[in-house]
Design an enzyme around this catalytic site. Structure first.
Site, PDB file in Angstrom:
ATOM      1  CG  ASP A   1      50.403  66.484  76.660  1.00 24.61           C
ATOM      2  OD1 ASP A   1      49.787  67.524  76.358  1.00 24.61           O
ATOM      3  OD2 ASP A   1      51.392  66.466  77.414  1.00 24.61           O
ATOM      4  CB  ILE A   2      46.768  66.752  71.199  1.00 21.04           C
ATOM      5  CG1 ILE A   2      45.458  67.298  71.805  1.00 21.04           C
ATOM      6  CG2 ILE A   2      46.694  65.223  71.122  1.00 21.04           C
ATOM      7  CD1 ILE A   2      44.239  67.106  70.920  1.00 21.04           C
ATOM      8  CE  LYS A   3      51.514  70.902  76.706  1.00 20.40           C
ATOM      9  NZ  LYS A   3      51.899  69.480  76.758  1.00 20.40           N
ATOM     10  NE  ARG A   4      47.199  68.401  67.296  1.00 21.75           N
ATOM     11  CZ  ARG A   4      48.354  67.754  67.500  1.00 21.75           C
ATOM     12  NH1 ARG A   4      49.255  68.207  68.354  1.00 21.75           N
ATOM     13  NH2 ARG A   4      48.629  66.655  66.818  1.00 21.75           N
TER      14      ARG A   4
ATOM     15  CB  THR B   1      46.597  68.834  76.910  1.00 24.81           C
ATOM     16  OG1 THR B   1      47.360  68.377  75.780  1.00 24.81           O
ATOM     17  CG2 THR B   1      46.911  67.939  78.111  1.00 24.81           C
TER      18      THR B   1
END
Lengths: 311, 311
Positions: free
Chosen positions: A100-103, A128
């Site tokens: 879950d990195i949302k980069r 993500t």
């Protein structure tokens, strides 16, 4: 193909839950802290032992784990070593691993992130991503979805209280989250798997059931990663619309609700075995809630009746 | 207060440039690669020596450096060690250090990111953030802007070709980037410094001059971090509207344009001194372009005439 593998794990375990391995310090039992606080890199070791205990407890029971990288980044190098070690261990145990990195960044930067998290040092099965910057910021991840059978989940409607500030603004008679949904559905088009879902999933929160229902219709080929269940307020009946008629189409995350369940009964002073038992009990309870809601809504096809009797 | 300090560094150096320390491998001179490729953590050492060479060359000439964390993350633990080491060194040399991390997540996760990058292991003076999830995702960063005199730059209009897909959608007669602008301006309200700028800045790209002009009017108290100059296509005349009448209000980033300038003349085979000289020459050239455009537009008040004669 990532989404096919995830779906097969869900059916194999009869369980659409992804456990969030988010080692916030207040969630860690005292016995683990005491045992490892004299190590050279204590927080790294404590996080790793905590995660290992959780994986050993529920590895056979759930299809996937999700690691929120922020909680590791917070502790710098030793935290990120624990992140790496946990990914490898979860994979060895046959779990699907979501970073879950949302980069999200411009193309050349997104290439570096995609390389870091889908093939390099922090390789997961899926990550993500934040789609705010548009398609070229997602493109390098899409390439690896195709060439290395990886998956992504793009933020569409997030679980936090202020998620509507931008996501619910209405442009051309449609909220932004639906504009995003159309794009995400399209990005996945040429990666459709045998269950009708593409390698490009969406993050669609449990805390906004009305939006989730709209989004399921808008994105028939997009698998949902559903945050916000339990601790953040989402209930089983809120997430039912994120599933298709077979009972597929979504995997529901819980982190604090599962990891911290033990504290309600015993506080921080539990044995490792008591902690692990509590993780199992909380996971089974959540599974029962979800499967019951799915059954009541005639979305139970892929889950076994036998399994349901057991819980 | 971060933005005051940044502005004072800009005036001290007579230079509104931030150099991007983005060690993409193709930018690194062969002499550095040859010298350090046998180290235990070769990429970490090569990145660190590359950055050190750049800082030693331009540390006295520019107010700030910006590190794009993706290029370090790509190399895992050793890359991130080089990231940490570079931050500390740049700070020792009196530079303001901006971590280009573009993080954005739910509150508890944002707390972990803010802690990691504004006070913990990767502490910078300021970081970039992604405001797509709304105010609660920014709140933990804002707290540290106040309690630790840190700064943030929130994405408002990004430099990439597809940035308009979401950012330029029109809701309530205004594009999304202007909705963001209003929020960002408000988030900074109670941190105004002595030059009229708050601790909450905005990322506003050089590649979209029309939007930048609108945004300067929409956000009178918001300092701009301007990407997209040079290699990405932005020119001096495109960024002029991001400055106020004094010549403040924006700091312009260049990375590839400065770090890779040497390759146009000599290819990868340069001495370390030739590389450093090329970094200086490219920085001075860009400074001259910017200051000339500012002067032509009567936005030159804070820069010295004497300095201008020299360049």
């Amino acid at each position: 193909m990532f989404m096919d593998k995830l779906i097969e794990k869900i059916m194999e375990k009869n369980n659409p839950i992804v456990v969030g391995l988010d080692p916030q310090t207040y969630l860690i039992p005292q016995c683990i802290i005491d045992q490892y606080s004299k190590e050279e890199e204590p927080m790294g070791e404590i996080f790793w032992q905590f995660n290992k205990a959780v994986i050993d407890a529920i590895g056979q029971r759930v299809p996937a784990v999700k690691l929120q990288i922020a909680f590791y980044e917070q502790w710098g190098i030793e935290g990120l070593k624990a992140y790496q070690k946990t990914i490898r261990y979860a994979e060895e145990k046959g779990l699907m691993v979501i970073g879950d990195i949302k980069r999200g960044d411009v193309f050349s930067t997104a290439q570096a992130y995609a390389s870091a998290h889908l093939k390099g040092p922090f390789e997961c099965h899926a990550v993500t991503v934040n789609p705010f910057m548009g398609r070229d910021s997602i493109e390098p991840f899409l390439s690896l979805c195709k060439s290395k059978e990886k998956g992504i989940f793009a933020l569409v409607k997030t679980s936090n209280p202020s998620s509507g500030e931008i996501q619910n603004l209405v442009a051309d008679h449609k909220p932004i989250y639906r504009h995003l949904a159309q794009r995400v559905e399209k990005w996945g088009q040429d990666t459709l798997g045998k269950y009708g879902y593409s390698a490009v999933g969406a993050v669609v929160a449990a805390t906004y059931p009305k939006e989730a229902k709209e989004l399921r219709e808008e994105m028939p080929n997009t698998f949902f990663l559903v945050p916000g269940y339990g601790a953040q307020g989402g209930r089983a009946e809120d997430i039912i619309h994120s599933f298709d008629d077979r009972g597929l189409g979504a995997i529901v995350n819980s982190s604090r609700g599962i990891l911290g369940a033990y504290m309600q009964h015993k506080g921080k002073e539990v044995t490792l075995e008591e902690f692990q038992q509590s993780v199992i009990t909380a996971t089974e309870k959540m599974k029962k809630e979800l499967l019951q809601a799915l059954k009541e809504n005639n979305k139970y096809q892929v889950y076994t009746e036998e399994e349901h009797q057991k819980i």
